[in-house]
Design a protein around this motif. Sequence first.
Motif, PDB file in Angstrom:
ATOM      1  N   SER A 273       0.745  -1.286  -0.022  1.00 15.28           N
ATOM      2  CA  SER A 273      -0.049   0.163  -0.016  1.00 15.28           C
ATOM      3  C   SER A 273       0.963   1.158   0.068  1.00 15.28           C
ATOM      4  O   SER A 273       0.334   2.209  -0.528  1.00 15.28           O
ATOM      5  N   SER A 274       2.133   1.365   0.288  1.00 15.66           N
ATOM      6  CA  SER A 274       2.889   2.267   0.533  1.00 15.66           C
ATOM      7  C   SER A 274       3.748   2.557  -0.749  1.00 15.66           C
ATOM      8  O   SER A 274       4.833   3.356  -0.587  1.00 15.66           O
ATOM      9  N   LEU A 275       3.711   1.599  -1.714  1.00 15.07           N
ATOM     10  CA  LEU A 275       4.663   1.623  -2.853  1.00 15.07           C
ATOM     11  C   LEU A 275       4.844   2.977  -3.493  1.00 15.07           C
ATOM     12  O   LEU A 275       5.755   3.358  -3.802  1.00 15.07           O
ATOM     13  N   GLU A 276       3.848   3.678  -3.993  1.00 14.09           N
ATOM     14  CA  GLU A 276       4.291   4.963  -4.416  1.00 14.09           C
ATOM     15  C   GLU A 276       5.012   5.871  -3.553  1.00 14.09           C
ATOM     16  O   GLU A 276       5.956   6.697  -3.730  1.00 14.09           O
ATOM     17  N   TYR A 277       4.559   5.963  -2.242  1.00 15.44           N
ATOM     18  CA  TYR A 277       5.439   6.848  -1.180  1.00 15.44           C
ATOM     19  C   TYR A 277       6.798   6.494  -1.172  1.00 15.44           C
ATOM     20  O   TYR A 277       7.805   6.994  -1.304  1.00 15.44           O
ATOM     21  N   ASP A 278       7.096   5.067  -1.070  1.00 11.77           N
ATOM     22  CA  ASP A 278       8.466   4.443  -1.217  1.00 11.77           C
ATOM     23  C   ASP A 278       9.042   4.764  -2.480  1.00 11.77           C
ATOM     24  O   ASP A 278      10.316   5.153  -2.251  1.00 11.77           O
ATOM     25  N   GLN A 279       8.588   4.835  -3.570  1.00 10.53           N
ATOM     26  CA  GLN A 279       9.296   5.060  -4.789  1.00 10.53           C
ATOM     27  C   GLN A 279       9.406   6.493  -5.153  1.00 10.53           C
ATOM     28  O   GLN A 279      10.298   6.757  -5.951  1.00 10.53           O
ATOM     29  N   ASN A 280       8.739   7.317  -4.364  1.00 12.01           N
ATOM     30  CA  ASN A 280       9.111   9.035  -4.755  1.00 12.01           C
ATOM     31  C   ASN A 280       9.379   9.394  -3.476  1.00 12.01           C
ATOM     32  O   ASN A 280      10.664   9.756  -3.443  1.00 12.01           O
ATOM     33  N   THR A 281       8.889   9.687  -2.549  1.00 10.65           N
ATOM     34  CA  THR A 281       9.176  10.634  -1.351  1.00 10.65           C
ATOM     35  C   THR A 281      10.496   9.972  -0.413  1.00 10.65           C
ATOM     36  O   THR A 281      11.223  10.624  -0.128  1.00 10.65           O
ATOM     37  N   LYS A 282      10.148   8.553  -0.261  1.00 11.21           N
ATOM     38  CA  LYS A 282      11.443   8.157   0.378  1.00 11.21           C
ATOM     39  C   LYS A 282      12.689   7.842  -0.404  1.00 11.21           C
ATOM     40  O   LYS A 282      13.807   8.051   0.200  1.00 11.21           O
ATOM     41  N   LEU A 283      12.379   7.426  -1.570  1.00 12.20           N
ATOM     42  CA  LEU A 283      13.584   7.452  -2.424  1.00 12.20           C
ATOM     43  C   LEU A 283      14.227   8.759  -2.679  1.00 12.20           C
ATOM     44  O   LEU A 283      15.581   8.810  -2.420  1.00 12.20           O
ATOM     45  N   ALA A 284      13.659   9.745  -2.899  1.00 15.08           N
ATOM     46  CA  ALA A 284      14.379  11.174  -2.734  1.00 15.08           C
ATOM     47  C   ALA A 284      14.966  11.446  -1.457  1.00 15.08           C
ATOM     48  O   ALA A 284      16.114  12.171  -1.674  1.00 15.08           O
TER      49      ALA A 284
END
Length: 191
Positions: free
Chosen positions: A114-125
């Motif tokens: 469920s957190s995939l988009e957050y992990d691929q964008n916010t967390k990755l940056a």
Amino acid sequence: MTAVTPKRFTIAEYHRLMELGFLTEDDRVELIRGELMQMAAKGTRHSVCNTKLFRELDRLVGDTAVIRGQEPIILPTDSQPEPDIVIARGKADDYLSNHPLPENILLVIEVSDSSLEYDQNTKLALYAEDGISDYWIVNLVADQLERYSQPYQDTQGKFGYRLKQIALRHELVTLPGFPNLSLELNRVFPG
């Protein structure tokens, strides 16, 4: 007219909120760029994968590094995230006075559904900006491992990773910092 802005916290202020009892472990929040972020609830598939991943990494790495599961790390961007897995240099007792800093960290792993988009964008940056050299996402939506390395800043000032590699659930991957250790992904993915 006065503009309304969110209150941003430093890491010291965040720790003070915990000391005073305004925040507890049950609150399931983490500090990201000075803001308190609600952590996503973990489903059973996420929990099973995290448990299997922790066990495999601990078995592989042994006493050569510290495997931390869902424990805080300290980042210079006024952030104290709690990644699903961190491999840090040294021994567990090395982190009695403070949580690992970027220079202590060999690998950060997030298990994502469920957190995939957050992990691929916010967390990755965030991880790229703070110099985390290797960042992995165990993508439970696509049943694949996303491996990111070589953090950089582009000409617009955005942070990311130069390299992205995909490994499928039946493959082996080498652990960053451990050229002789390979993780069998079929032992990690649930089901």
